[in-house]
Design a protein around this motif. Structure first.
Motif, mmCIF file in Angstrom:
data_model
loop_
_atom_site.group_PDB
_atom_site.id
_atom_site.type_symbol
_atom_site.label_atom_id
_atom_site.label_comp_id
_atom_site.label_asym_id
_atom_site.label_seq_id
_atom_site.Cartn_x
_atom_site.Cartn_y
_atom_site.Cartn_z
ATOM 1 N N HIS A 295 -4.873 9.227 -3.021
ATOM 2 C CA HIS A 295 -5.429 7.875 -2.894
ATOM 3 C C HIS A 295 -4.545 7.055 -1.966
ATOM 4 N N SER A 296 -5.166 6.105 -1.303
ATOM 5 C CA SER A 296 -4.445 5.026 -0.625
ATOM 6 C C SER A 296 -4.454 3.864 -1.613
ATOM 7 N N PHE A 297 -3.437 3.825 -2.459
ATOM 8 C CA PHE A 297 -3.380 2.804 -3.503
ATOM 9 C C PHE A 297 -2.982 1.464 -2.898
ATOM 10 N N LYS A 298 -3.723 0.427 -3.237
ATOM 11 C CA LYS A 298 -3.339 -0.936 -2.892
ATOM 12 C C LYS A 298 -2.726 -1.545 -4.144
ATOM 13 N N ILE A 299 -1.574 -2.149 -3.992
ATOM 14 C CA ILE A 299 -0.846 -2.761 -5.104
ATOM 15 C C ILE A 299 -0.758 -4.257 -4.817
ATOM 16 N N GLN B 42 0.844 -1.194 0.000
ATOM 17 C CA GLN B 42 0.000 0.000 0.000
ATOM 18 C C GLN B 42 0.876 1.240 0.000
ATOM 19 N N ILE B 43 0.438 2.237 -0.765
ATOM 20 C CA ILE B 43 1.110 3.535 -0.791
ATOM 21 C C ILE B 43 0.064 4.628 -0.650
ATOM 22 N N GLU B 44 0.507 5.751 -0.184
ATOM 23 C CA GLU B 44 -0.316 6.955 -0.105
ATOM 24 C C GLU B 44 0.304 7.944 -1.083
ATOM 25 N N SER B 45 -0.448 8.351 -2.079
ATOM 26 C CA SER B 45 0.114 9.223 -3.100
ATOM 27 C C SER B 45 -0.924 10.217 -3.596
ATOM 28 N N ALA B 46 -0.419 11.325 -4.105
ATOM 29 C CA ALA B 46 -1.268 12.336 -4.725
ATOM 30 C C ALA B 46 -1.069 12.287 -6.236
ATOM 31 N N ARG B 47 -2.044 12.790 -6.948
ATOM 32 C CA ARG B 47 -1.939 12.848 -8.404
ATOM 33 C C ARG B 47 -3.016 13.767 -8.947
ATOM 34 N N MET C 147 -5.529 -0.917 -6.897
ATOM 35 C CA MET C 147 -6.835 -0.514 -6.383
ATOM 36 C C MET C 147 -6.688 0.909 -5.858
ATOM 37 N N GLU C 148 -7.374 1.843 -6.494
ATOM 38 C CA GLU C 148 -7.299 3.231 -6.019
ATOM 39 C C GLU C 148 -8.395 3.533 -5.016
ATOM 40 N N THR C 149 -9.437 2.722 -5.008
ATOM 41 C CA THR C 149 -10.487 2.774 -3.995
ATOM 42 C C THR C 149 -10.842 1.318 -3.666
ATOM 43 N N PRO C 150 -11.560 1.065 -2.575
ATOM 44 C CA PRO C 150 -11.957 -0.312 -2.276
ATOM 45 C C PRO C 150 -12.863 -0.936 -3.334
ATOM 46 N N ALA C 151 -13.481 -0.125 -4.174
ATOM 47 C CA ALA C 151 -14.436 -0.646 -5.160
ATOM 48 C C ALA C 151 -13.896 -0.685 -6.585
ATOM 49 N N THR C 152 -12.638 -0.242 -6.812
ATOM 50 C CA THR C 152 -12.116 -0.207 -8.175
ATOM 51 C C THR C 152 -10.763 -0.897 -8.243
ATOM 52 N N ASP D 234 5.555 6.293 -2.768
ATOM 53 C CA ASP D 234 4.835 6.539 -1.521
ATOM 54 C C ASP D 234 5.036 7.966 -1.030
ATOM 55 N N HIS D 235 3.927 8.603 -0.661
ATOM 56 C CA HIS D 235 3.924 9.991 -0.194
ATOM 57 C C HIS D 235 4.589 10.921 -1.205
ATOM 58 N N ARG D 236 4.270 10.703 -2.461
ATOM 59 C CA ARG D 236 4.777 11.514 -3.569
ATOM 60 C C ARG D 236 3.613 11.985 -4.430
ATOM 61 N N VAL D 237 3.900 12.986 -5.225
ATOM 62 C CA VAL D 237 2.979 13.371 -6.301
ATOM 63 C C VAL D 237 3.383 12.505 -7.492
ATOM 64 N N LEU D 238 2.544 11.590 -7.881
ATOM 65 C CA LEU D 238 2.905 10.622 -8.917
ATOM 66 C C LEU D 238 3.265 11.290 -10.238
ATOM 67 N N ASN D 239 2.657 12.427 -10.549
ATOM 68 C CA ASN D 239 2.970 13.140 -11.793
ATOM 69 C C ASN D 239 4.430 13.547 -11.866
ATOM 70 N N GLU D 240 5.114 13.627 -10.729
ATOM 71 C CA GLU D 240 6.519 14.040 -10.688
ATOM 72 C C GLU D 240 7.482 12.863 -10.835
ATOM 73 N N VAL D 241 6.952 11.638 -10.878
ATOM 74 C CA VAL D 241 7.775 10.441 -11.041
ATOM 75 C C VAL D 241 8.004 10.217 -12.536
ATOM 76 N N GLU D 242 9.259 10.046 -12.923
ATOM 77 C CA GLU D 242 9.570 9.846 -14.334
ATOM 78 C C GLU D 242 8.799 8.647 -14.886
ATOM 79 N N GLY D 243 8.072 8.872 -15.981
ATOM 80 C CA GLY D 243 7.276 7.833 -16.613
ATOM 81 C C GLY D 243 5.831 7.814 -16.149
ATOM 82 N N LEU D 244 5.500 8.650 -15.163
ATOM 83 C CA LEU D 244 4.124 8.691 -14.648
ATOM 84 C C LEU D 244 3.542 10.095 -14.726
ATOM 85 N N GLU D 245 3.853 10.790 -15.767
ATOM 86 C CA GLU D 245 3.352 12.155 -15.928
ATOM 87 C C GLU D 245 1.819 12.191 -16.038
ATOM 88 N N ASN D 246 1.236 11.095 -16.483
ATOM 89 C CA ASN D 246 -0.225 10.935 -16.551
ATOM 90 C C ASN D 246 -0.558 9.670 -15.743
#
Length: 119
Positions: free
Chosen positions: A32-36, A10-15, A108-113, A69-81
């Motif tokens: 989101h609290s992303f579950k991987i 699990q990670i906590e990230s913004a986007r 999983m970005e939410t428990p239902a998706t 984790d605890h990052r803005v995903l858009n700032e990670v190389e390869g995850l601009e979108n």
């Protein structure tokens, strides 16, 4: 006979999703609290009694999770979108290099998706 293993992280990230219309809620910064979930498939090592050590999977994932984790995903190389689809592919491509029995990554970005790559 093959075994299927799963390990959850699990990670906590913004986007924000930059290609959406401005009035779409996901076009704005949100978190989101992303579950991987990693799914691996392989043969049992008869001497040890397992397919792969879960600790080994964790060691492979630690550097990737540190980037996310605890990052803005858009700032990670390869995850601009950073859609869930592209996040699953990003993790899969990097983890597969040292986990050749990796079959798929589920996000999983939410428990239902959830989104899985590859299918």
């Amino acid at each position: 006979m093959k075994y299927e293993l799963k390990q959850h992280f699990q990670i906590e990230s913004a986007r924000f999703l930059p290609h959406l219309p401005a009035d779409h809620p996901c076009s704005r910064m949100h978190g989101h609290s992303f579950k991987i979930i990693l799914t691996l498939k392989g043969d049992l090592d008869p001497q040890i009694g397992w397919v792969v050590d879960y600790h080994q999977i964790t060691q492979v994932m630690q550097p990737l999770l540190k980037q996310l984790d605890h990052r803005v995903l858009n700032e990670v190389e390869g995850l601009e979108n950073p859609t869930s689809e592209l996040l699953a592919k990003w993790i899969y491509e990097r983890a597969l290099k040292t986990l050749p029995i990796l079959q798929r990554v589920t996000i999983m970005e939410t428990p239902a998706t959830e989104c899985t790559y590859p299918v």
